[in-house]
Design an enzyme around this catalytic site. Structure first.
Site, PDB file in Angstrom:
ATOM      1  N   LYS A  14      -5.753   6.187  -0.259  1.00 27.28           N
ATOM      2  CA  LYS A  14      -4.535   6.044  -1.057  1.00 27.28           C
ATOM      3  C   LYS A  14      -3.505   7.038  -0.550  1.00 27.28           C
ATOM      4  O   LYS A  14      -3.742   8.241  -0.535  1.00 27.28           O
ATOM      5  CB  LYS A  14      -4.833   6.288  -2.534  1.00 27.28           C
ATOM      6  CG  LYS A  14      -3.573   6.247  -3.385  1.00 27.28           C
ATOM      7  CD  LYS A  14      -3.887   6.249  -4.846  1.00 27.28           C
ATOM      8  CE  LYS A  14      -2.601   6.267  -5.658  1.00 27.28           C
ATOM      9  NZ  LYS A  14      -2.871   6.275  -7.091  1.00 27.28           N
TER      10      LYS A  14
ATOM     11  N   ARG B 180       5.441   3.586 -11.624  1.00 27.61           N
ATOM     12  CA  ARG B 180       5.598   4.778 -12.469  1.00 27.61           C
ATOM     13  C   ARG B 180       6.556   4.487 -13.615  1.00 27.61           C
ATOM     14  O   ARG B 180       6.382   5.004 -14.715  1.00 27.61           O
ATOM     15  CB  ARG B 180       6.029   5.974 -11.613  1.00 27.61           C
ATOM     16  CG  ARG B 180       4.885   6.398 -10.667  1.00 27.61           C
ATOM     17  CD  ARG B 180       5.259   7.542  -9.727  1.00 27.61           C
ATOM     18  NE  ARG B 180       4.202   7.735  -8.731  1.00 27.61           N
ATOM     19  CZ  ARG B 180       4.321   8.502  -7.645  1.00 27.61           C
ATOM     20  NH1 ARG B 180       5.456   9.162  -7.427  1.00 27.61           N
ATOM     21  NH2 ARG B 180       3.331   8.620  -6.807  1.00 27.61           N
TER      22      ARG B 180
ATOM     23  N   LYS C 260       2.878  13.984  -4.999  1.00 21.16           N
ATOM     24  CA  LYS C 260       1.408  13.953  -5.096  1.00 21.16           C
ATOM     25  C   LYS C 260       0.771  14.229  -3.742  1.00 21.16           C
ATOM     26  O   LYS C 260      -0.362  13.830  -3.481  1.00 21.16           O
ATOM     27  CB  LYS C 260       0.960  12.599  -5.676  1.00 21.16           C
ATOM     28  CG  LYS C 260       1.543  12.300  -7.066  1.00 21.16           C
ATOM     29  CD  LYS C 260       0.895  11.085  -7.733  1.00 21.16           C
ATOM     30  CE  LYS C 260       1.462  10.857  -9.135  1.00 21.16           C
ATOM     31  NZ  LYS C 260       0.798   9.732  -9.835  1.00 21.16           N
TER      32      LYS C 260
ATOM     33  N   GLU D 209     -12.390   9.358   4.461  1.00 20.53           N
ATOM     34  CA  GLU D 209     -12.377   9.163   3.006  1.00 20.53           C
ATOM     35  C   GLU D 209     -13.311   8.011   2.606  1.00 20.53           C
ATOM     36  O   GLU D 209     -14.080   8.111   1.647  1.00 20.53           O
ATOM     37  CB  GLU D 209     -10.955   8.843   2.513  1.00 20.53           C
ATOM     38  CG  GLU D 209      -9.990  10.024   2.491  1.00 20.53           C
ATOM     39  CD  GLU D 209     -10.198  10.918   1.260  1.00 20.53           C
ATOM     40  OE1 GLU D 209     -11.143  10.673   0.487  1.00 20.53           O
ATOM     41  OE2 GLU D 209      -9.415  11.864   1.088  1.00 20.53           O
TER      42      GLU D 209
ATOM     43  N   LYS E  68      -4.353   1.465   0.081  1.00 24.94           N
ATOM     44  CA  LYS E  68      -3.156   1.343  -0.759  1.00 24.94           C
ATOM     45  C   LYS E  68      -2.075   2.279  -0.273  1.00 24.94           C
ATOM     46  O   LYS E  68      -2.389   3.451  -0.020  1.00 24.94           O
ATOM     47  CB  LYS E  68      -3.569   1.703  -2.182  1.00 24.94           C
ATOM     48  CG  LYS E  68      -2.452   1.765  -3.176  1.00 24.94           C
ATOM     49  CD  LYS E  68      -2.987   2.222  -4.491  1.00 24.94           C
ATOM     50  CE  LYS E  68      -1.821   2.364  -5.430  1.00 24.94           C
ATOM     51  NZ  LYS E  68      -2.155   3.100  -6.603  1.00 24.94           N
TER      52      LYS E  68
ATOM     53  N   TYR F 171       0.777  -7.978  -8.236  1.00 24.96           N
ATOM     54  CA  TYR F 171       1.476  -8.423  -9.452  1.00 24.96           C
ATOM     55  C   TYR F 171       1.894  -9.877  -9.316  1.00 24.96           C
ATOM     56  O   TYR F 171       2.231 -10.513 -10.306  1.00 24.96           O
ATOM     57  CB  TYR F 171       2.690  -7.524  -9.717  1.00 24.96           C
ATOM     58  CG  TYR F 171       2.289  -6.065  -9.788  1.00 24.96           C
ATOM     59  CD1 TYR F 171       1.762  -5.539 -10.969  1.00 24.96           C
ATOM     60  CD2 TYR F 171       2.353  -5.230  -8.669  1.00 24.96           C
ATOM     61  CE1 TYR F 171       1.338  -4.224 -11.030  1.00 24.96           C
ATOM     62  CE2 TYR F 171       1.933  -3.915  -8.724  1.00 24.96           C
ATOM     63  CZ  TYR F 171       1.417  -3.415  -9.902  1.00 24.96           C
ATOM     64  OH  TYR F 171       0.979  -2.124  -9.954  1.00 24.96           O
TER      65      TYR F 171
HETATM   66  C1  PBG Z   1      -2.190   6.094 -10.680  1.00 22.08           C
HETATM   67  C2  PBG Z   1      -1.845   4.918  -9.893  1.00 22.08           C
HETATM   68  C3  PBG Z   1      -0.651   4.664  -9.184  1.00 22.08           C
HETATM   69  C4  PBG Z   1      -0.739   3.368  -8.736  1.00 22.08           C
HETATM   70  C5  PBG Z   1      -1.982   2.853  -9.131  1.00 22.08           C
HETATM   71  N1  PBG Z   1      -2.658   3.827  -9.844  1.00 22.08           N
HETATM   72  C6  PBG Z   1       0.576   5.482  -9.001  1.00 22.08           C
HETATM   73  C7  PBG Z   1       0.528   6.783  -8.370  1.00 22.08           C
HETATM   74  O1  PBG Z   1      -0.460   7.185  -7.760  1.00 22.08           O
HETATM   75  O2  PBG Z   1       1.530   7.476  -8.514  1.00 22.08           O
HETATM   76  C8  PBG Z   1       0.362   2.648  -7.984  1.00 22.08           C
HETATM   77  C9  PBG Z   1       0.364   1.160  -8.089  1.00 22.08           C
HETATM   78  C10 PBG Z   1       1.633   0.499  -7.730  1.00 22.08           C
HETATM   79  O3  PBG Z   1       2.622   1.105  -7.276  1.00 22.08           O
HETATM   80  O4  PBG Z   1       1.682  -0.726  -7.922  1.00 22.08           O
HETATM   81  N2  PBG Z   1      -2.897   7.103 -10.099  1.00 22.08           N
END
Ligand code: PBG
Length: 331
Positions: free
Chosen positions: A201, A211, A224, A240, A255, A320
């Site tokens: 990720k 968000r 982050k 990972e 992701k 989505y």
């Molecule tokens: C939370 C999380 C995030 C997403 C999925 N789980 C956001 C982030 O890490 O800030 C993002 C999913 C998306 O943008 O569709 N940890």
């Protein structure tokens, strides 16, 4: 084998639709889709998410209806994300451990409505519950601490498993969390609950609309980058994934999606584990905005993108657009 023109004319098999269908290497079906859904409080509530045109937050009974819709469309799994009321967010994100939080209520409502006809995947991370929008516990310097966060994530995962989650999906990127969650599931009597690890990720600019949807965007200070991966790294993604498999993940995730298809392919080639890809919120928004601006046909842009994930080696895609794509696939 050497092939050369004109004995070989690669255009021959492309001449008619029937022939293109016969030679198609990659097939997309609704079973390749996982549908992420946003939950909100109340009864009979639908709140459109401004930055995700066509996507809404639904109150719990609406989530159950969407789950039934998924079953009817042939979508095997939904992923749940809560928009926690501001008053219930705290420094430590305690609401994540409440057995009656939005997430747990939604899991139970889906189970009541659909039994085991649909899989329920639940996100493990604290960002929808913290007042600072980070995925874990922060120290005085604002650093997200690893081991103390893992201890809370384990409790969060067990809380979701107790409510009936089928797949625990840690999206927090703490070190060692898959092992800790796997051990707790074993000991807690949830040996058959799956873990789909968000293994690779990235600290991405594509998460903005998400968000907004879970209400953490305005709260988040900084970024982050001390836990999510540097978009420049590929070898590290394989490290990972290797760790998460060793720690007990049943499947792994890459992701965001389209900018990281090389990672999907490398994971697929290296490991005997299903790899899923998340076409994230910013990617959804780009397709919608592009189509609205006349850059292309929305449905065609979508289907080409989803086909690319499968061609790259993905076992499935979180998107989505899942209901839109499933309707197109079902004709
Ligand atoms: C939370 C999380 C995030 C997403 C999925 N789980 C956001 C982030 O890490 O800030 C993002 C999913 C998306 O943008 O569709 N940890």
């Amino acid at each position: 084998m050497t092939r050369s023109y004109p004995n070989t004319r690669l255009r021959r098999t492309r001449t008619h639709g029937w022939s293109r269908a016969m030679h198609r290497e990659t097939v997309l079906t609704p079973a390749d889709l996982i549908w992420p859904l946003f939950i909100t409080d109340g009864q009979g509530v639908e709140e459109p998410v401004a930055s995700l045109p066509g996507v809404s937050r639904w109150s719990v009974e609406g989530i159950a209806k969407r789950a039934r819709e998924a079953v009817d469309l042939g979508i095997p799994c939904i992923a749940l994300f809560p928009n926690t009321q501001p008053g219930l967010r705290s420094d430590k994100g305690d609401e994540a451990l409440n057995p009656d939080n939005l997430m747990c209520r939604a899991i139970r409502a889906v189970r009541d409505a659909c039994g085991n006809d649909v899989g329920v995947l639940t996100d493990v991370a604290l960002d929808p519950y913290t007042s600072h929008g980070q995925d874990g516990l922060v120290d005085e310097a604002g650093y997200v601490v690893n081991d103390d966060t893992v201890a809370v994530l384990v409790d969060q995962a067990i809380n979701q498993a107790e409510a009936g989650a089928d797949i625990i999906a840690p999206s927090d990127m703490m070190d060692g969390r898959v092992k800790a969650i796997r051990m707790a599931l074993e000991m807690g009597g949830y040996a058959n609950v799956q873990i789909m690890a968000y293994s690779a990720k990235y600290a991405s600019a594509f998460y903005g609309p998400f968000r907004d949807a879970v209400g953490s965007g305005g709260l988040l200070q900084g970024d982050k980058k001390t836990y999510q991966m540097d978009p420049a790294n590929g070898d590290e993604a394989l490290a990972e994934v290797a760790l998460d498999i060793a720690e007990g993940a049943d499947s792994v995730m890459v992701k965001p999606g389209l900018a990281y298809l090389d990672i999907v392919r490398r994971v697929k080639e290296r490991f005997e584990v299903p790899v899923f890809a998340y076409m994230v919120s910013g990617e959804y928004a780009l397709i919608e905005a592009g189509a609205a601006a006349g850059a292309g046909d929305r449905d065609a842009l979508l289907m080409e993108s989803l086909t690319g994930f499968k061609r790259a080696g993905a076992s499935g895609v979180l998107t989505y657009h899942a209901p839109v794509a499933a309707r197109l696939l079902n004709g």
